[in-house]
Design a protein around this motif. Structure first.
Motif, PDB file in Angstrom:
ATOM      1  N   MET A 125       2.590   9.912   9.858  1.00 39.08           N
ATOM      2  CA  MET A 125       1.442   9.000   9.943  1.00 39.08           C
ATOM      3  C   MET A 125       1.193   8.616  11.398  1.00 39.08           C
ATOM      4  O   MET A 125       2.137   8.524  12.190  1.00 39.08           O
ATOM      5  N   VAL A 165       3.984   4.381   7.194  1.00 38.98           N
ATOM      6  CA  VAL A 165       4.279   4.566   5.783  1.00 38.98           C
ATOM      7  C   VAL A 165       5.748   4.968   5.705  1.00 38.98           C
ATOM      8  O   VAL A 165       6.153   5.951   6.314  1.00 38.98           O
ATOM      9  N   THR A 202      -4.402  -2.062   3.995  1.00 36.23           N
ATOM     10  CA  THR A 202      -3.598  -3.252   3.717  1.00 36.23           C
ATOM     11  C   THR A 202      -2.463  -3.361   4.725  1.00 36.23           C
ATOM     12  O   THR A 202      -2.091  -2.368   5.351  1.00 36.23           O
ATOM     13  N   VAL A 203      -1.909  -4.557   4.850  1.00 36.59           N
ATOM     14  CA  VAL A 203      -0.703  -4.729   5.656  1.00 36.59           C
ATOM     15  C   VAL A 203       0.539  -4.832   4.762  1.00 36.59           C
ATOM     16  O   VAL A 203       1.632  -5.040   5.271  1.00 36.59           O
ATOM     17  N   LYS A 250       0.437   6.413  14.761  1.00 37.87           N
ATOM     18  CA  LYS A 250       1.018   5.158  15.253  1.00 37.87           C
ATOM     19  C   LYS A 250       0.224   3.953  14.739  1.00 37.87           C
ATOM     20  O   LYS A 250      -0.973   4.045  14.525  1.00 37.87           O
ATOM     21  N   GLN A 251       0.925   2.868  14.590  1.00 42.68           N
ATOM     22  CA  GLN A 251       0.416   1.560  14.186  1.00 42.68           C
ATOM     23  C   GLN A 251       0.099   1.416  12.691  1.00 42.68           C
ATOM     24  O   GLN A 251      -0.151   0.313  12.220  1.00 42.68           O
ATOM     25  N   ILE A 252       0.072   2.488  11.930  1.00 41.90           N
ATOM     26  CA  ILE A 252      -0.172   2.410  10.481  1.00 41.90           C
ATOM     27  C   ILE A 252       0.975   3.149   9.784  1.00 41.90           C
ATOM     28  O   ILE A 252       0.819   4.268   9.311  1.00 41.90           O
ATOM     29  N   ALA A 300      -2.295   2.601   3.266  1.00 38.25           N
ATOM     30  CA  ALA A 300      -1.753   1.826   4.389  1.00 38.25           C
ATOM     31  C   ALA A 300      -2.848   1.370   5.343  1.00 38.25           C
ATOM     32  O   ALA A 300      -2.741   0.301   5.946  1.00 38.25           O
ATOM     33  N   SER A 301      -3.913   2.160   5.468  1.00 39.26           N
ATOM     34  CA  SER A 301      -5.016   1.773   6.352  1.00 39.26           C
ATOM     35  C   SER A 301      -5.831   0.617   5.790  1.00 39.26           C
ATOM     36  O   SER A 301      -6.587  -0.019   6.514  1.00 39.26           O
ATOM     37  N   GLY A 304      -1.189   7.136   3.286  1.00 41.82           N
ATOM     38  CA  GLY A 304      -1.768   6.738   4.566  1.00 41.82           C
ATOM     39  C   GLY A 304      -3.099   6.027   4.417  1.00 41.82           C
ATOM     40  O   GLY A 304      -3.383   5.062   5.130  1.00 41.82           O
TER      41      GLY A 304
END
Length: 165
Positions: free
Chosen positions: A108, A114, A77-78, A110-112, A74-75, A71
């Motif tokens: 995780m 994994v 990078t896209v 929402k919006q990020i 993921a925060s 997580g």
């Protein structure tokens, strides 16, 4: 075609090597990093930035216990991040068999997102990474299609058509 593999502890090496075996079998370049989301945050951020600059396209991140590493990455990078929940085998672990990591990664915010595979299933993370890459790389798509055909033939040869016991 490049995949970055992250995990937080040297003790996770044997499990995460299963991903590298799959990637090697399909001729996909990878680089592995042992970095903790908690103990080496600044270095993790710098490394994620570097792999973006070096045109890596998918990230596999293995983590146990609270499993923050996928997580956190993921925060930053896209790029698609595939989380591998790891069973903590140290004598100090809480004995939840990886369920804690599985639930942490799969929930995780929402919006990020994994993507998440099964506990200790680094090989499946690599197969998912291959599928993601195959959207862009037709030669890899063909290798995956051939691999799936081979699996089907092997299943049929191993009793998929019915066996007598």
């Amino acid at each position: 075609m490049k995949v970055a593999i992250f995990f937080g502890s040297k003790s996770d090496t044997d499990t995460m090597k299963k991903a590298t075996t799959v990637l090697k079998d399909f001729g996909v370049e990878y680089k592995a990093f042992i970095l903790s989301a908690h103990r080496s945050g600044d270095l993790l951020k710098k490394t994620v930035s570097q792999i973006e600059e070096q045109n890596f396209e998918v990230i596999i991140a293995g983590a146990g216990l609270a499993a923050h590493l996928p997580g956190v990455i993921a925060s930053m990078t896209v790029l698609p991040v595939i989380g591998v929940p790891l069973e903590c085998v140290s004598s100090n672990s809480n004995g939840l068999g990886g369920m804690d990591a599985l639930l942490s990664i799969v929930q995780m915010p929402k919006q990020i997102p994994v993507a998440t595979v099964g506990i200790n299933n680094a090989a499946n993370a690599a197969y998912l990474a291959l599928e993601i890459l195959s959207i862009k790389y037709t030669e890899l798509r063909q290798k995956l299609q051939d691999f799936r055909k081979k699996l089907s033939v092997e299943a049929a040869e191993n009793g998929g058509m019915g066996i007598e016991l």
